[in-house]
Design an enzyme around this catalytic site. Structure first.
Site, PDB file in Angstrom:
ATOM      1  N   ARG A  51       0.823  -1.208   0.000  1.00  0.00           N
ATOM      2  CA  ARG A  51       0.000   0.000   0.000  1.00  0.00           C
ATOM      3  C   ARG A  51       0.861   1.263   0.000  1.00  0.00           C
ATOM      4  O   ARG A  51       1.984   1.281   0.526  1.00  0.00           O
ATOM      5  CB  ARG A  51      -0.967  -0.023   1.185  1.00  0.00           C
ATOM      6  CG  ARG A  51      -1.955  -1.175   1.063  1.00  0.00           C
ATOM      7  CD  ARG A  51      -2.889  -1.287   2.234  1.00  0.00           C
ATOM      8  NE  ARG A  51      -3.807  -0.163   2.287  1.00  0.00           N
ATOM      9  CZ  ARG A  51      -4.720   0.001   3.248  1.00  0.00           C
ATOM     10  NH1 ARG A  51      -4.814  -0.892   4.223  1.00  0.00           N
ATOM     11  NH2 ARG A  51      -5.529   1.037   3.228  1.00  0.00           N
ATOM     12  N   ARG A  61     -14.499  -5.778   4.331  1.00  0.00           N
ATOM     13  CA  ARG A  61     -15.692  -5.130   3.780  1.00  0.00           C
ATOM     14  C   ARG A  61     -16.273  -5.930   2.607  1.00  0.00           C
ATOM     15  O   ARG A  61     -17.493  -5.983   2.432  1.00  0.00           O
ATOM     16  CB  ARG A  61     -15.379  -3.690   3.379  1.00  0.00           C
ATOM     17  CG  ARG A  61     -14.945  -2.854   4.577  1.00  0.00           C
ATOM     18  CD  ARG A  61     -15.000  -1.372   4.303  1.00  0.00           C
ATOM     19  NE  ARG A  61     -14.276  -0.645   5.332  1.00  0.00           N
ATOM     20  CZ  ARG A  61     -14.750  -0.337   6.531  1.00  0.00           C
ATOM     21  NH1 ARG A  61     -15.974  -0.711   6.870  1.00  0.00           N
ATOM     22  NH2 ARG A  61     -14.016   0.327   7.406  1.00  0.00           N
ATOM     23  N   LYS A  79      -6.826  -0.361  -1.343  1.00  0.00           N
ATOM     24  CA  LYS A  79      -7.265  -0.741   0.002  1.00  0.00           C
ATOM     25  C   LYS A  79      -6.608  -2.073   0.354  1.00  0.00           C
ATOM     26  O   LYS A  79      -5.585  -2.452  -0.210  1.00  0.00           O
ATOM     27  CB  LYS A  79      -8.795  -0.813   0.047  1.00  0.00           C
ATOM     28  CG  LYS A  79      -9.470   0.549  -0.136  1.00  0.00           C
ATOM     29  CD  LYS A  79      -9.152   1.486   1.004  1.00  0.00           C
ATOM     30  CE  LYS A  79      -9.890   2.807   0.887  1.00  0.00           C
ATOM     31  NZ  LYS A  79      -9.586   3.714   2.021  1.00  0.00           N
ATOM     32  N   ASP A  91     -15.679   3.939   2.375  1.00  0.00           N
ATOM     33  CA  ASP A  91     -15.755   2.676   3.106  1.00  0.00           C
ATOM     34  C   ASP A  91     -17.091   1.977   2.915  1.00  0.00           C
ATOM     35  O   ASP A  91     -17.200   0.767   3.150  1.00  0.00           O
ATOM     36  CB  ASP A  91     -15.516   2.907   4.605  1.00  0.00           C
ATOM     37  CG  ASP A  91     -14.048   3.092   4.935  1.00  0.00           C
ATOM     38  OD1 ASP A  91     -13.198   2.748   4.093  1.00  0.00           O
ATOM     39  OD2 ASP A  91     -13.751   3.598   6.030  1.00  0.00           O
ATOM     40  N   GLN A  94      -6.367   9.548   7.081  1.00  0.00           N
ATOM     41  CA  GLN A  94      -5.146   9.008   7.666  1.00  0.00           C
ATOM     42  C   GLN A  94      -3.975   9.965   7.478  1.00  0.00           C
ATOM     43  O   GLN A  94      -3.183  10.179   8.405  1.00  0.00           O
ATOM     44  CB  GLN A  94      -4.824   7.651   7.041  1.00  0.00           C
ATOM     45  CG  GLN A  94      -5.854   6.579   7.361  1.00  0.00           C
ATOM     46  CD  GLN A  94      -5.580   5.280   6.626  1.00  0.00           C
ATOM     47  OE1 GLN A  94      -4.569   5.131   5.946  1.00  0.00           O
ATOM     48  NE2 GLN A  94      -6.486   4.327   6.756  1.00  0.00           N
ATOM     49  N   SER A 153      -7.707  12.050   2.399  1.00  0.00           N
ATOM     50  CA  SER A 153      -7.330  10.953   3.279  1.00  0.00           C
ATOM     51  C   SER A 153      -7.318  11.420   4.729  1.00  0.00           C
ATOM     52  O   SER A 153      -6.499  12.259   5.108  1.00  0.00           O
ATOM     53  CB  SER A 153      -5.948  10.398   2.906  1.00  0.00           C
ATOM     54  OG  SER A 153      -5.490   9.493   3.896  1.00  0.00           O
TER      55      SER A 153
END
Length: 456
Positions: free
Chosen positions: A149, A411, A366, A339, A194, A192
């Site tokens: 990632r 998910r 993801k 999400d 994050q 983002s």
């Protein structure tokens, strides 16, 4: 874990979901770096949250004993959480409270080994911001998926602040050699939370003011928690800033995960049930999917009743809908429901008319390539789905039933389960254990609410 789903059940009643892991990551980081004692209730035993707790146990000597006890208490295996949920009749298990003694950011020490973030990109990116101001070397690694990632999105601003940060071709290992930081103005290329959280957490220990500008507003859990703790937080249109601040110990109960609640709500919708999800976070930066549901013909009022460390908490209610309509989610809206795209796609498979989720390229990076995975696995259940550039297309008209694989993604696992509940024939979902990353006990929760499913 293989789950066989038989159509005909109705998901209905009252439910609770595990604590929100996005919030839990941030509160854990803040508790371990506070001065004094903090008490956290409702921490979810999800695998991602355990990764954050495990990393902090190696970095924070004063908090380490309590963190290690908590990790032992919640168990090392997802099946233990599933079994606890089964004994509770499918209700979310809140798990034990955690009390940690923090020594402030100055109490962080160099870990004697690489820190394993598991499958959690949130752990890796936020932790990089926490350690960036300390004169220690921290090596952050993860599982096979996480090691692919992108991490330059946090490495770049941290370097601009004065930390030495290296990646391997833009990917982990993420190595942070911290030191004195200076505040910056960072304009995020990719929306983002994050990245924003990483920079803000680093900014708490940087000289001067640190500001993050976003192309599209993202979830605001970091700034809400900091403001509730008394930090000098400035929030304006498309931007947020902090100044140096050391917080004290605090207490709070983690609200239920609204993204997890979305899967139960969707299960009720496709099976014609009436459902109330209690004690769930209803932060407006996380509930944009409700407006998408409204356009599909599903009304889900959010009723906040209290706040926890700046987070609004309440309940979500859904009644049987007359029918589902296809929907278009545009490029500007999609980052706010990133999400929830898998569960919205599961609903769209049962809608009348086609749906388009535009500009969903971020789903490719993801835990797995969710964009391709969603289309291929929905087709495995007999639905019409395809990818066109960065757009996900779902044809509607229902699912015939069939076999699909979760691909190790939590998910995807839950979304495929939801889609299968209203299929015309039985379905098999392989790899359902992946749901434990964010929702331990998901299968048992659905069974407890009336779904017809069997696991093996």
């Amino acid at each position: 874990m293989r789950v066989v789903v038989t159509p005909g059940g109705r998901v209905a009643g009252r439910a609770r979901v595990p604590g929100d892991k996005s919030i839990a990551h941030r509160w854990l980081l803040l508790a371990a770096t506070a001065r004094g004692r903090s008490r956290l209730e409702g921490l979810p035993p999800s695998l991602d949250v355990r990764s954050t707790a495990g990393c902090l146990a190696a970095l924070c000597p004063s908090a380490s004993p309590a963190l290690r006890r908590w990790l032992t208490d919640v168990g090392d295996h997802p099946q233990e959480a599933l079994d606890r949920s089964a004994r509770l009749g499918g209700a979310a298990d809140p798990g034990p409270a955690l009390e940690v003694e923090g020594s402030g950011r100055r109490g962080l020490v160099e870990a004697p080994h690489e820190l394993d973030c598991g499958n959690s990109g949130t752990t890796m990116r936020l932790l990089a911001g926490v350690v960036a101001s300390r004169p220690i070397r921290t090596v952050l690694v993860g599982d096979r998926s996480l090691m692919t990632r992108p991490m330059e999105r946090v490495a770049t601003p941290l370097r601009a602040m004065g930390a030495r940060v290296t990646t391997s071709g833009g990917r982990p290992p993420l190595v942070v050699e911290g030191g004195s930081l200076r505040g910056i103005e960072h304009r995020s290329e990719v929306p983002s939370a994050q990245v924003k959280g990483c920079v803000l957490l680093a900014g708490l220990d940087a000289e001067g003011r640190t500001e993050v500008a976003e192309p599209i507003p993202t979830r605001d859990h970091t700034e809400r928690a900091l403001a509730a703790l008394g930090a000098p937080v400035e929030v304006g249109p498309g931007r947020v800033a902090v100044a140096p601040f050391q917080h004290e110990g605090f207490g709070g109960r983690v609200p239920g995960d609204v993204s997890g609640a979305a899967f139960l709500i969707a299960a009720a919708v496709v099976t014609g049930g009436e459902l109330t999800v209690e004690d769930v976070g209803v932060n407006p930066s996380r509930t944009a999917f409700l407006s998408v549901l409204a356009r599909m013909g599903v009304s889900v009022p959010a009723a906040p009743s209290r706040t926890e460390l700046g987070e609004p908490v309440g309940e979500l209610r859904v009644a049987p809908a007359a029918g589902l309509r296809g929907v278009t989610v545009g490029r500007e809206e999609l980052p706010r429901v990133i999400d929830e795209v898998p569960v919205l796609a599961a609903l769209a498979a049962h809608a009348e008319g086609p749906s388009r989720f535009a500009g969903a390229g971020e789903l490719r990076v993801k835990e797995v390539d969710r964009l391709a995975g969603l289309a291929e696995e929905l087709r495995g259940l007999g639905a019409a789905a395809d990818v066109e550039g960065d757009d996900l297309l779902v044809g509607g008209g229902g699912c015939a039933g069939g076999t699909a694989r979760a691909r190790g993604d939590h998910r995807l696992a839950m979304a495929l389960c939801v889609a299968a509940l209203a299929a015309r024939g039985p379905s098999t979902i392989e790899g359902m254990e992946a749901a434990a990353v964010s929702f331990p006990g998901f299968v048992q929760a659905l069974i407890g609410l009336g779904a017809r499913m069997e696991g093996s």
